[in-house]
Design a protein around this motif. Structure first.
Motif, mmCIF file in Angstrom:
data_model
loop_
_atom_site.group_PDB
_atom_site.id
_atom_site.type_symbol
_atom_site.label_atom_id
_atom_site.label_comp_id
_atom_site.label_asym_id
_atom_site.label_seq_id
_atom_site.Cartn_x
_atom_site.Cartn_y
_atom_site.Cartn_z
ATOM 1 N N THR A 176 -2.512 -8.506 -5.044
ATOM 2 C CA THR A 176 -1.723 -7.920 -3.853
ATOM 3 C C THR A 176 -2.256 -7.995 -2.602
ATOM 4 N N ILE A 177 -3.545 -7.211 -2.668
ATOM 5 C CA ILE A 177 -4.369 -7.070 -1.407
ATOM 6 C C ILE A 177 -4.696 -8.496 -0.980
ATOM 7 N N LEU A 178 -5.100 -9.485 -1.791
ATOM 8 C CA LEU A 178 -5.638 -10.640 -1.403
ATOM 9 C C LEU A 178 -4.242 -11.591 -0.712
ATOM 10 N N PHE A 179 -3.137 -11.226 -1.090
ATOM 11 C CA PHE A 179 -2.044 -11.869 -0.422
ATOM 12 C C PHE A 179 -1.593 -11.437 0.709
ATOM 13 N N ILE A 180 -2.057 -9.855 0.948
ATOM 14 C CA ILE A 180 -1.894 -9.214 2.268
ATOM 15 C C ILE A 180 -2.801 -9.659 3.299
ATOM 16 N N PHE A 181 -3.847 -10.157 2.628
ATOM 17 C CA PHE A 181 -5.023 -10.382 3.938
ATOM 18 C C PHE A 181 -4.890 -12.303 3.998
#
Length: 252
Positions: A20-25
């Motif tokens: 999820t964090i990777l998609f955020i960034f």
């Protein structure tokens, strides 16, 4: 002990999963490259020289706030403000307040978009919860003119997208740096990820006219997560030097 974000909060769930964090960034990397204030990160030279390092630096502060006690979170917010103030003093001018708001707005938008893509739709109450957390971060950094709640934020966010973005030579150079540091294959994954989570205005300015190749793969990935297959996928796809750091993003 009082935490900045309640332990049962949806925000902790969003920021407790590496994918999820990777998609955020991924989304934020695309949008920020278009921001009219992106020259500020070129002033320090840190973003173009090490875009992935900057990503993990930002992740560190964001997660420090999300999972910290109220006292620790406020210290982290103060530290962020001091870092930016030092850059402003070095350059001899202030970063526009709207630019700070834009970064905050990206974290709100992509937190919601990434979770809904990889997990499940959020209720209006949960979206409001996401907004409230970052609203308090913004207040702690001394930002002005922040909308009071999620419903008031939506039109302001749209206004910022229309007014504060443009494609420039910084955009082109920054995407070249992404490709250089990620390699051709991972860079393509970045672009395909951005096509899924970025707003229409961002996609238009980046000349993304096709549907993401990842779209039909996402349901398979979500299914595979039930059997921990996502661990194997991330092991193959992610840069070797960052695998340990990315693994640490997952909160049991």
């Amino acid at each position: 002990m009082k935490y900045f974000v309640e332990q049962s909060s949806i925000v902790r769930k969003i920021w407790g999963k590496s994918d999820t964090i990777l998609f955020i960034f991924a989304g934020a990397a695309g949008e920020f490259a278009l921001n009219k204030a992106v020259d500020w990160l070129y002033y320090t030279g840190k973003l173009p020289s090490d875009p992935l390092g900057r990503l993990f630096s930002t992740v560190k502060y964001a997660r420090m706030i999300v999972f910290a006690t109220e006292e620790e979170a406020n210290k982290a917010i103060t530290a962020m403000r001091k870092i930016h103030t030092a850059v402003e003093q070095s350059r001899g001018e202030a970063i526009p307040d709207w630019a700070y708001r834009d970064v905050l707005f990206m974290l709100i938008h992509y937190s919601i978009a990434a979770h809904e893509l990889l997990e499940s739709p959020l209720s209006e109450k949960e979206k409001a919860e996401v907004y409230d957390v970052f609203y308090r971060v913004g207040i702690g950094m001394g930002l002005q003119e922040l909308p009071v709640d999620y419903s008031h934020w939506l039109p302001v966010r749209e206004s910022h997208l229309q007014e504060n973005l443009k494609k420039s030579h910084f955009t082109t150079d920054l995407f070249s740096q992404y490709k250089k540091h990620l390699g051709a294959f991972r860079f393509r994954l970045l672009l395909e990820s951005q096509k899924i989570v970025c707003p229409k205005k961002v996609l238009s300015l980046l000349d993304f006219h096709t549907v993401s190749l990842l779209q039909p793969i996402i349901p398979l990935y979500k299914f595979g997560k039930q059997f921990k297959a996502d661990v194997f996928v991330k092991h193959i796809l992610l840069p070797k030097q960052y695998k340990a750091q990315i693994k640490e993003l997952d909160v049991a």
